[in-house]
Design a protein around this motif. Sequence first.
Motif, PDB file in Angstrom:
ATOM      1  N   VAL A 171      -1.142  24.792  55.122  1.00 44.86           N
ATOM      2  CA  VAL A 171      -0.338  25.736  54.328  1.00 44.86           C
ATOM      3  C   VAL A 171      -0.405  25.297  52.872  1.00 44.86           C
ATOM      4  O   VAL A 171       0.159  24.269  52.483  1.00 44.86           O
ATOM      5  CB  VAL A 171       1.127  25.797  54.819  1.00 44.86           C
ATOM      6  N   ILE A 189       5.070  33.326  56.034  1.00 41.51           N
ATOM      7  CA  ILE A 189       4.286  32.079  56.089  1.00 41.51           C
ATOM      8  C   ILE A 189       4.230  31.575  57.530  1.00 41.51           C
ATOM      9  O   ILE A 189       3.148  31.241  58.054  1.00 41.51           O
ATOM     10  CB  ILE A 189       4.903  30.996  55.176  1.00 41.51           C
ATOM     11  N   THR A 249       9.394  25.908  55.715  1.00 37.15           N
ATOM     12  CA  THR A 249       8.218  26.143  56.569  1.00 37.15           C
ATOM     13  C   THR A 249       8.018  24.939  57.490  1.00 37.15           C
ATOM     14  O   THR A 249       7.780  25.093  58.699  1.00 37.15           O
ATOM     15  CB  THR A 249       6.965  26.348  55.694  1.00 37.15           C
ATOM     16  N   ASN A 302       1.060  25.699  49.902  1.00 42.11           N
ATOM     17  CA  ASN A 302       2.338  26.237  49.399  1.00 42.11           C
ATOM     18  C   ASN A 302       2.646  25.836  47.968  1.00 42.11           C
ATOM     19  O   ASN A 302       3.301  26.582  47.240  1.00 42.11           O
ATOM     20  CB  ASN A 302       3.458  25.754  50.330  1.00 42.11           C
ATOM     21  N   VAL A 334      -0.027  30.526  50.056  1.00 40.50           N
ATOM     22  CA  VAL A 334       1.216  31.168  49.624  1.00 40.50           C
ATOM     23  C   VAL A 334       0.948  31.832  48.275  1.00 40.50           C
ATOM     24  O   VAL A 334       0.811  31.177  47.245  1.00 40.50           O
ATOM     25  CB  VAL A 334       2.381  30.166  49.567  1.00 40.50           C
TER      26      VAL A 334
END
Length: 231
Positions: free
Chosen positions: A78, A207, A17, A80, A131
């Motif tokens: 993000v 994503i 990502t 994640n 995520v």
Amino acid sequence: MTTTFITGANRSLGYETARRLKEAGHTVIVGARDPRRGQAAADALGARFVRIDVTDDASVAAAAADVGAHEGSVDVLVNNAGILGTHDAADQITAADAKAVFEVNVVGIVRVTHAFLPLLRKSANPVIVNVSSGMGSFAATHDTGRVEGRFVVPLYTASKAAVTMLTTQYAKAWPDVKVNAADPGYTATDFNGHSGPQTVTEGTDAIVALATIGRDGPTGAFRDRHGAMAW
Ligand SMILES: NC(=O)C1=CN([C@@H]2O[C@H](COP(=O)(O)OP(=O)(O)OC[C@H]3O[C@@H](n4cnc5c(N)ncnc54)[C@H](O)[C@@H]3O)[C@@H](O)[C@H]2O)C=CC1
Ligand SMILES: O=C(O)C(=O)C[C@H](O)C(=O)CO
């Protein structure tokens, strides 16, 4: 300039990502627990490393303070970082097992989001991507074809259902922030001993798509690389 902070960005889906968003022109900050691995990943990407352990209040507060001092704001967060946790059968799992998985996958997102929200609110288009996983989808859980070949992991799946629900609640609470959940799909990473059929590039499609939405983009959505996921 779009400033993007990614947790667990030293490897696998987080790293890919970071790579793709850097390629798309974002200023990427590699959030990682291990300083050596995090710095190495950031060096390889031409990005900045910031240490963050999502289970630790002080570490998360220090990471937000660091980003506040250096970049001043965050456009995209993000969330994640995640763990699979125990593979034990349902009758073996303990409260300690549950706490361990939820502490990273769910409480970690709450902790990081809370700390980074003031920085996100300085953005003209604040975006959060959580995520999650199709394994946390009630519909997919009841459709054996969708989860075939994957481990039975009651706590992991429950934690990801919580991530998706948390996403919808944040989205409702904060109309000024776009908060969406991504299901990468079953992807070959360290997470599963590289047993997943997808590449990390395929695994990051959802994503990256949700991290690059514009002001007219969705909020409270749950998507995989093919489109809307069943709840
Ligand atoms: N690989 C797959 O098939 C799928 C993965 N996911 C999710 O994607 C996310 C990334 O998974 P992968 O890249 O496959 O796994 P991975 O195990 O290769 O990477 C996970 C990353 O999270 C970091 N992390 C773990 N605990 C942390 C903590 N306390 N603080 C900070 N960082 C921490 C690790 O250091 C690592 O960088 C996870 O949330 C996972 O649940 C969702 C669906 C499918
Ligand atoms: O979240 C998913 O989806 C996963 O595929 C997670 C692991 O890769 C897995 O295979 C758990 O069974």
